[in-house]
Design a protein around this motif. Structure first.
Motif, PDB file in Angstrom:
ATOM      1  N   UNK A 203       0.776  -1.102   0.282  1.00  0.00           N
ATOM      2  CA  UNK A 203      -0.387  -0.226  -0.357  1.00  0.00           C
ATOM      3  C   UNK A 203       0.935   0.849   0.265  1.00  0.00           C
ATOM      4  N   UNK A 204       1.571   0.749   0.938  1.00  0.00           N
ATOM      5  CA  UNK A 204       2.848   2.519   0.991  1.00  0.00           C
ATOM      6  C   UNK A 204       3.528   2.781  -0.197  1.00  0.00           C
ATOM      7  N   UNK A 205       3.931   1.379  -1.056  1.00  0.00           N
ATOM      8  CA  UNK A 205       3.944   1.854  -2.636  1.00  0.00           C
ATOM      9  C   UNK A 205       3.287   1.947  -3.594  1.00  0.00           C
ATOM     10  N   UNK A 206       2.129   1.758  -3.569  1.00  0.00           N
ATOM     11  CA  UNK A 206       1.072   2.052  -4.284  1.00  0.00           C
ATOM     12  C   UNK A 206       0.518   3.138  -4.550  1.00  0.00           C
ATOM     13  N   UNK A 207       0.692   3.996  -3.176  1.00  0.00           N
ATOM     14  CA  UNK A 207       0.250   5.282  -2.681  1.00  0.00           C
ATOM     15  C   UNK A 207       1.116   5.942  -3.139  1.00  0.00           C
ATOM     16  N   UNK A 208       2.298   6.139  -2.924  1.00  0.00           N
ATOM     17  CA  UNK A 208       3.132   6.863  -3.013  1.00  0.00           C
ATOM     18  C   UNK A 208       3.214   8.096  -4.100  1.00  0.00           C
TER      19      UNK A 208
ATOM     20  N   UNK B  37      -5.076   1.640  -9.989  1.00  0.00           N
ATOM     21  CA  UNK B  37      -6.053   0.403 -10.654  1.00  0.00           C
ATOM     22  C   UNK B  37      -5.098  -0.334  -9.184  1.00  0.00           C
ATOM     23  N   UNK B  38      -3.546   0.064  -8.861  1.00  0.00           N
ATOM     24  CA  UNK B  38      -2.862  -0.347  -7.891  1.00  0.00           C
ATOM     25  C   UNK B  38      -3.253   0.142  -6.682  1.00  0.00           C
ATOM     26  N   UNK B  39      -3.205   1.355  -6.508  1.00  0.00           N
ATOM     27  CA  UNK B  39      -3.543   1.939  -5.591  1.00  0.00           C
ATOM     28  C   UNK B  39      -5.423   1.081  -4.323  1.00  0.00           C
ATOM     29  N   UNK B  40      -5.987   1.634  -5.092  1.00  0.00           N
ATOM     30  CA  UNK B  40      -7.588   0.763  -4.943  1.00  0.00           C
ATOM     31  C   UNK B  40      -7.295  -0.314  -4.552  1.00  0.00           C
ATOM     32  N   UNK B  41      -6.572  -1.462  -5.928  1.00  0.00           N
ATOM     33  CA  UNK B  41      -5.882  -2.746  -4.314  1.00  0.00           C
ATOM     34  C   UNK B  41      -5.062  -2.735  -4.046  1.00  0.00           C
ATOM     35  N   UNK B  42      -4.122  -1.696  -3.310  1.00  0.00           N
ATOM     36  CA  UNK B  42      -3.534  -2.307  -1.676  1.00  0.00           C
ATOM     37  C   UNK B  42      -5.211  -2.029  -0.885  1.00  0.00           C
ATOM     38  N   UNK B  43      -5.784  -1.112  -1.292  1.00  0.00           N
ATOM     39  CA  UNK B  43      -6.704  -0.591  -0.047  1.00  0.00           C
ATOM     40  C   UNK B  43      -7.721  -2.066  -0.087  1.00  0.00           C
ATOM     41  N   UNK B  44      -7.900  -2.711  -1.159  1.00  0.00           N
ATOM     42  CA  UNK B  44      -8.549  -4.062  -1.231  1.00  0.00           C
ATOM     43  C   UNK B  44      -8.665  -4.283   0.002  1.00  0.00           C
ATOM     44  N   UNK B  45      -6.559  -4.933  -0.613  1.00  0.00           N
ATOM     45  CA  UNK B  45      -6.235  -6.356   0.140  1.00  0.00           C
ATOM     46  C   UNK B  45      -6.124  -5.912   1.402  1.00  0.00           C
ATOM     47  N   UNK B  46      -5.749  -4.597   1.745  1.00  0.00           N
ATOM     48  CA  UNK B  46      -6.222  -4.515   3.206  1.00  0.00           C
ATOM     49  C   UNK B  46      -6.778  -4.516   4.241  1.00  0.00           C
ATOM     50  N   UNK B  47      -7.788  -4.237   3.281  1.00  0.00           N
ATOM     51  CA  UNK B  47      -8.817  -4.203   4.034  1.00  0.00           C
ATOM     52  C   UNK B  47     -10.311  -5.705   4.009  1.00  0.00           C
ATOM     53  N   UNK B  48      -9.565  -6.659   2.480  1.00  0.00           N
ATOM     54  CA  UNK B  48     -10.047  -8.398   3.134  1.00  0.00           C
ATOM     55  C   UNK B  48      -8.986  -9.107   3.843  1.00  0.00           C
TER      56      UNK B  48
END
Length: 583
Positions: free
Chosen positions: A59-64, A79-90
């Motif tokens: 997430x840190x890398x995707x949101x950088x 898409x990478x930023x949204x995927x990191x958010x979804x992965x963290x929530x999942x």
């Protein structure tokens, strides 16, 4: 795809918010490890912490890129930023469900706290856009729905009905909170956007005013310099043979200043929505022939040919002929100014449309033409086609702007067709009602003599204006008295008789209208004396206010000697006739 571009612009706020949440996630990960230890699942602690570390790093890398905002993010970045958010929530939602399923340890409350915390953090990080919120909140919402289902299936302890109702109420509460917060944030962003827009408008207005002040200051110096130089020549009387040329120079410079001030006044009225039109009957052939005759000498002096469409007499229209003439004069002035050699054409076409007439007047020149870049700012006030044009020809750039605004006020338009090197053609199009022929009254003869030693009182608060009136009236041999304000004027009018009063309308203290009203109500020796008002305010309601106050005539500033003489004849002629009849 366009939605991804929109989200890319909003993810910077989300990235900053989620970075602030990293310490909370680390602390929560440690608490979950403790819960796993208490539940007898110590073997899952290291895999759990490893999964949290990997997804958090992702997430840190995707949101950088969104935190830095160095460039416009690509869609893959979104898409990478949204995927990191979804992965963290999942990850956290799945862990909460797993903890929920641990029977006999009383960890259901802790699992609910994980889900509640996850939803609230997504409320904060997804406040800018609903899509961002639901990407992070969906795993938690699925977990809330799964928990009562597991209770129904009997895999966990607890009342299924109570668990289901609690989950539904909690989902509703979270969505309600988010909707309110999101609406408040949207309203805040709209308010900030409106405030920024108004600031930009104010800055633009200040820049326009600064440009206006600079241009007007520059343009006024030219006629003022000419007037000062001409006055110096006349005062020094160096060469009497130059007096006529010097007087013409001063007159031309004064006319230039008057046109400039009129354009400024009209532009201000247009911006304030205070411009009004008069409706009167006029003959088209007279309008066209007068325009051609007025500009023929100037065109001939520059070596240009001037032609005009022959308009048959008897075509009467109803409209504001003064404003139409103003538009044509602006177009003719520009055509002659920007044409070095060749021909100027004034083309007129009229087409009947029932009781109305479609009038098209085109002023065509053979000048240098207008470039596409200059065309974009052609009708912009205080702008010229280019810096070279401004240096060569001067001007405020208001003429065309005022002309088009006047045309549109008449529900018509002013358009232009031009190519560089091919000249320009400006066309005024307007639909006017058919007019009714009217008789034109003859103007009084300016050569008619005033009676000897006419007694005149000139009232004006400005010394320059009083000296100007004295200079203009000197050839008539009048007996002139002056007053600098309304009260002094009333004192003089109460002591001695006058034949005419020249009254400035705008004065401090008692203005001209109030002074005239008090004079009429005084019953003194000058209660019925003719009062000629003069003012720079030319609006019909302002003129009507002068007449309502008791003035018998009115003149516009700057005063033209010829019109002043005619007004004096109109004021004194009835007196002379009555005197002859009485004798």
């Amino acid at each position: 795809m366009k939605h991804l571009d929109t989200l890319g612009a909003l993810l910077s706020a989300t990235a900053r918010e989620r970075q602030k949440q990293v310490p909370i996630r680390v602390l929560l990960a440690l608490l979950v490890s403790w819960a796993l230890f208490e539940a007898g699942q110590a073997g899952w602690i290291l895999p759990w912490l490893g999964a949290v570390a990997v997804i958090q790093a992702f997430e840190i890398l995707a949101m950088f890129r969104f935190r830095r905002a160095e460039r416009v993010p690509a869609r893959v970045d979104v898409l990478l930023a949204l995927s990191s958010t979804f992965a963290m929530a999942a990850l956290f939602a799945g862990t909460a469900v797993a903890i929920w399923n641990v029977d006999g340890r009383g960890l259901q409350g802790f699992a609910m706290l994980i889900i509640a915390g996850g939803l609230l953090t997504n409320v904060a990080s997804g406040i800018e856009a609903r899509s961002i919120f639901f990407v992070g909140a969906t795993p938690y919402l699925i977990a809330l729905i799964a928990m009562p289902v597991m209770a129904v299936l009997g895999s966990t302890a607890g009342d299924p009905v109570l668990t289901s109702l609690g989950s539904l109420l909690f989902i509703g509460a979270i969505l309600n909170v988010y909707w309110r917060v999101h609406a408040a944030r949207a309203a805040e962003l709209r308010a900030l956007g409106e405030a920024e827009r108004r600031v930009q408008q104010a800055e633009g207005a200040m820049a326009d005013r600064a440009a206006m002040a600079a241009i007007i200051s520059h343009e006024l110096r030219t006629p003022v310099s000419a007037i000062q130089a001409g006055a110096q020549v006349i005062r020094d009387d160096v060469d009497p043979a130059q007096r006529e040329d010097t007087a013409d120079l001063i007159i031309d410079a004064s006319a230039l200043m008057t046109r400039m001030l009129n354009d400024l006044l009209d532009h201000s009225k247009m911006e304030a929505g205070a411009m009004s039109l008069e409706t009167r009957d006029f003959e088209l052939s007279t309008l066209v022939s007068d325009t051609e005759r007025f500009w023929r000498a100037q065109a001939s002096h520059k070596g240009l040919q001037l032609s005009a469409t022959a308009v048959a007499e008897g075509q009467w229209l109803k409209g504001d002929s003064y404003r139409l003439r103003q538009i044509l004069n602006n177009l003719m002035s520009n055509a002659i100014k920007f044409t070095a050699r060749g021909r100027i054409a004034l083309e007129v076409a009229v087409e009947a449309q029932g009781a109305t007439r479609d009038l098209r007047i085109t002023v065509r020149d053979q000048g240098a033409g207008i470039s596409p870049e200059a065309m974009d700012r052609l009708f912009t006030p205080f702008a010229q086609g280019s810096a070279e044009v401004a240096r060569t020809y001067g001007g405020t750039g208001l003429g065309l702007k005022v002309s088009r605004d006047l045309a549109r006020l008449m529900e018509g338009d002013l358009t232009v067709v031009s190519e560089p090197g091919q000249g320009a053609a400006f066309t005024l199009s307007v639909r006017l009602p058919e007019g009714v022929p009217t008789a034109v009254s003859a103007a009084p003869e300016p050569s008619a003599e005033l009676r000897p030693r006419l007694r005149i009182l000139a009232v004006d608060d400005h010394e320059i204006n009083r000296r100007t009136l004295a200079l203009v009236l000197q050839p008539l041999g009048v007996d002139l008295s002056t007053a600098s304000d309304g009260q002094l004027a009333l004192d003089l009018l109460g002591k001695q008789a006058f034949d005419v009063v020249l009254m400035d309308v705008n004065m401090p203290g008692i203005d001209g209208n109030e002074t005239t009203r008090r004079l009429r109500a005084s019953g003194g020796p000058n209660a019925t004396v003719p009062v000629i008002g003069f003012s720079a305010g030319t609006e019909p309601e302002q003129v009507a206010a002068c007449h309502a106050a008791g003035m018998t005539d009115w003149l516009a500033k700057p005063l033209e000697p010829g019109k002043l003489y005619e007004a004096l004849h109109r004021a004194t002629r009835p007196v002379t006739t009555e005197a002859v009849a009485a004798a």
